[in-house]
Structures are given as structure tokens and as C-alpha cells.
Design a protein around this motif. Sequence first.
Motif, PDB file in Angstrom:
ATOM      1  N   UNK A 230      12.352  35.530  22.562  1.00  0.00           N
ATOM      2  CA  UNK A 230      11.768  34.747  23.644  1.00  0.00           C
ATOM      3  C   UNK A 230      12.244  33.312  23.495  1.00  0.00           C
ATOM      4  N   UNK A 231      12.565  32.679  24.611  1.00  0.00           N
ATOM      5  CA  UNK A 231      13.019  31.287  24.567  1.00  0.00           C
ATOM      6  C   UNK A 231      12.265  30.459  25.602  1.00  0.00           C
ATOM      7  N   UNK A 232      12.108  29.178  25.278  1.00  0.00           N
ATOM      8  CA  UNK A 232      11.618  28.204  26.247  1.00  0.00           C
ATOM      9  C   UNK A 232      12.558  27.010  26.222  1.00  0.00           C
ATOM     10  N   UNK A 233      12.872  26.519  27.403  1.00  0.00           N
ATOM     11  CA  UNK A 233      13.715  25.332  27.529  1.00  0.00           C
ATOM     12  C   UNK A 233      12.808  24.166  27.899  1.00  0.00           C
ATOM     13  N   UNK A 234      12.891  23.111  27.092  1.00  0.00           N
ATOM     14  CA  UNK A 234      12.097  21.907  27.336  1.00  0.00           C
ATOM     15  C   UNK A 234      13.020  20.757  27.726  1.00  0.00           C
ATOM     16  N   UNK A 235      12.473  19.837  28.512  1.00  0.00           N
ATOM     17  CA  UNK A 235      13.198  18.609  28.823  1.00  0.00           C
ATOM     18  C   UNK A 235      12.246  17.435  28.647  1.00  0.00           C
ATOM     19  N   UNK A 236      12.824  16.273  28.356  1.00  0.00           N
ATOM     20  CA  UNK A 236      12.057  15.042  28.319  1.00  0.00           C
ATOM     21  C   UNK A 236      11.176  14.987  29.571  1.00  0.00           C
ATOM     22  N   UNK A 237       9.905  14.653  29.420  1.00  0.00           N
ATOM     23  CA  UNK A 237       9.003  14.636  30.581  1.00  0.00           C
ATOM     24  C   UNK A 237       9.463  13.625  31.627  1.00  0.00           C
ATOM     25  N   UNK A 238      10.274  12.651  31.214  1.00  0.00           N
ATOM     26  CA  UNK A 238      10.801  11.632  32.134  1.00  0.00           C
ATOM     27  C   UNK A 238      12.232  11.949  32.582  1.00  0.00           C
ATOM     28  N   UNK A 239      12.639  13.197  32.389  1.00  0.00           N
ATOM     29  CA  UNK A 239      13.975  13.641  32.801  1.00  0.00           C
ATOM     30  C   UNK A 239      14.182  13.367  34.297  1.00  0.00           C
ATOM     31  N   UNK A 240      15.425  13.083  34.689  1.00  0.00           N
ATOM     32  CA  UNK A 240      15.768  12.822  36.094  1.00  0.00           C
ATOM     33  C   UNK A 240      16.727  13.915  36.587  1.00  0.00           C
ATOM     34  N   UNK A 241      16.464  14.375  37.805  1.00  0.00           N
ATOM     35  CA  UNK A 241      17.336  15.388  38.421  1.00  0.00           C
ATOM     36  C   UNK A 241      18.590  14.702  38.946  1.00  0.00           C
ATOM     37  N   UNK A 242      19.728  15.265  38.611  1.00  0.00           N
ATOM     38  CA  UNK A 242      21.000  14.658  38.998  1.00  0.00           C
ATOM     39  C   UNK A 242      21.724  15.538  40.014  1.00  0.00           C
ATOM     40  N   UNK A 243      22.701  14.962  40.694  1.00  0.00           N
ATOM     41  CA  UNK A 243      23.495  15.709  41.674  1.00  0.00           C
ATOM     42  C   UNK A 243      24.160  16.903  40.991  1.00  0.00           C
ATOM     43  N   UNK A 244      23.955  18.131  41.476  1.00  0.00           N
ATOM     44  CA  UNK A 244      24.604  19.295  40.855  1.00  0.00           C
ATOM     45  C   UNK A 244      26.124  19.139  40.813  1.00  0.00           C
ATOM     46  N   UNK A 245      26.720  19.534  39.676  1.00  0.00           N
ATOM     47  CA  UNK A 245      28.162  19.366  39.459  1.00  0.00           C
ATOM     48  C   UNK A 245      28.936  20.679  39.549  1.00  0.00           C
ATOM     49  N   UNK A 246      28.222  21.797  39.719  1.00  0.00           N
ATOM     50  CA  UNK A 246      28.904  23.085  39.884  1.00  0.00           C
ATOM     51  C   UNK A 246      27.949  24.031  40.613  1.00  0.00           C
ATOM     52  N   UNK A 247      28.454  25.204  40.975  1.00  0.00           N
ATOM     53  CA  UNK A 247      27.637  26.136  41.787  1.00  0.00           C
ATOM     54  C   UNK A 247      26.411  26.634  41.024  1.00  0.00           C
ATOM     55  N   UNK A 248      26.515  26.702  39.693  1.00  0.00           N
ATOM     56  CA  UNK A 248      25.386  27.154  38.882  1.00  0.00           C
ATOM     57  C   UNK A 248      24.258  26.116  38.928  1.00  0.00           C
ATOM     58  N   UNK A 249      24.638  24.831  38.880  1.00  0.00           N
ATOM     59  CA  UNK A 249      23.629  23.768  38.946  1.00  0.00           C
ATOM     60  C   UNK A 249      22.977  23.713  40.330  1.00  0.00           C
ATOM     61  N   UNK A 250      23.743  24.016  41.374  1.00  0.00           N
ATOM     62  CA  UNK A 250      23.155  24.108  42.724  1.00  0.00           C
ATOM     63  C   UNK A 250      22.063  25.185  42.718  1.00  0.00           C
TER      64      UNK A 250
END
Length: 277
Positions: A230-250
Motif C-alpha cells: 500500500x502506498x500514499x503520496x504526500x505533498x507539502x500542504x502549501x504545494x502549488x499546482x503548475x501547468x501540466x507539462x505532458x499528457x500524463x500531468x493533464x
Amino acid sequence: MEATIDKETLLNELDSDYTVSPEAIAFYREKGYVKLKDVLSPTVLDYYGSIITDLVFRLNTLIKPMEERTTYERAFLQIMNLWREDEEAKAFVFSKRLAKIATDLMGVQGVRIYHDQALYKEPSGGITPWHADQFYWPLASPNTVTVWIPLQETPMAMGPLAFAEGSQHVEIGRDVEISDTSEKILADELQRQNFNVHDTPFDLGEVSYHAGWTFHRAGPNASNHPRKVMTMIYMDKDQIITQPRNKFQVADHAKWLNNAPIGSSPQDDLNPVLFSY
């Protein structure tokens, strides 16, 4: 009555404090990963492991024979965001104990969940090719981390996770999706640049945390039992969403971030804060 007390004990463990040593934090920041022993008890892993396993087999749609699958499909059964499917799975995924470790390793003020995923490598399942997770994520900051939780003891024959130490600091292969190509390109490049590869078994209760840009892979499962993780992915709570750079990010922007505006923080309904100081 007893079952209730037991469940409360399990929930208390999931929310209790695990002190990460300064040495472990320094190791994580230098090498891009760390393995920590005795993070979860056998009782917790057994109880929630069976719930997660039931969900994996109920929700799995990959039923092709192994020989008809792509390299990616042979690597594992992959079921995501179990926390939205089941309240008990949610209790495990939202563990403050695990989220606080992620917070302390990254040195941030708190973390949000990006998403969770169960990764079940079946007997005769193939390799997981070299890759870096953050290739898939439209996130501005490298303050992202995945906890990898084997639900059983994981000897070498089962294909434990292996890490290229310090690879989060280099820009090689950041535009390569997980595939036979990524395995070849990154294996050659990591060897050429003399990266040490850490590839060791996991004891029961041992987990790893790896940064979003740390290159990692796993061997095939040569055992007779599924390698249940089992895995969980965490991000900084103040993370910012950026412009997707590839189709996977879209696709990720739509699926895991609900198309929240570029330049904003993720929204609380899909990406709640799990721990904050």
C-alpha cells in the motif's frame, strides 16, 4: 465488545507519534529515500492489509493473462484512492503517524494527500522499470514523498523497492514515462554516473519513504505469493499546482486535483491536509 477495543487500539496506533531520528531525516534529504523499521505493528498490517486486499480484488479490472500484458501491466495490479471507497481503508490512508513522518522528512509545516494506491505484484509479475514519480504530477515544488508499505515481509524474491541514492538531485530522465525505454535509458545513465543502488529486503513493519524525483525500480516477483503493498503520496500542504507539462500531468490534474486552477493550492475535499504543525 472486544473487537471494538481492538479497533480502537489499531486507530490509536495509526495516529500515534513515531519519532524520526535526525540521522534518518539527514539521510532522506541526502539520498532521496529512507527505510524505517517497526513503523507499523503486525496487527495493524494484518487487519488493514486484509481490507485493502479485499478492495484490490473487488475493484481490479486487469484480468488479461500475464503473457498478454504490457511491461507496465505485468508490474502490478494498481488500484487508486481506496480512501474514497471504504471508511476503514480511509482510516489507514489518513494515518497521522505516517503523515507526520512525511512532514518531518521534508521539513515542511504539514502535508496533504495527493492520492493513495495499492500495488499488488502477482506471482510471476515482472519488473517495475526505473522511473521518477513526479514526472506524472503537475506540482511546482519537489516537496513530495511516497510512503511504500509492504503488507507482508518482502524478501528479494518478491521484488522489494530499490532506490538510486541521491538521484533526486539530477535532471536525467525527467521526461521519460515508466516503460521498457525508461528501464534501459535510466539503468544505463545511473550506472554511467555511478549512482549507488540500494536494493534490500523489507522486514514486516518496515516502510520506505522516497522523494518524488528519486529514481526507483523493483524486481520481478519470483515467489508463489502476491507482493502486497500500500502506498500514499504526500505533498507539502502549501504545494502549488503548475501547468501540466505532458499528457500524463493533464490526466493527473483532472483526476487527482479536480482541475483546480493553475497557480492555486490543491482543494481540501480531494487533497485534505493529513498532518499539520
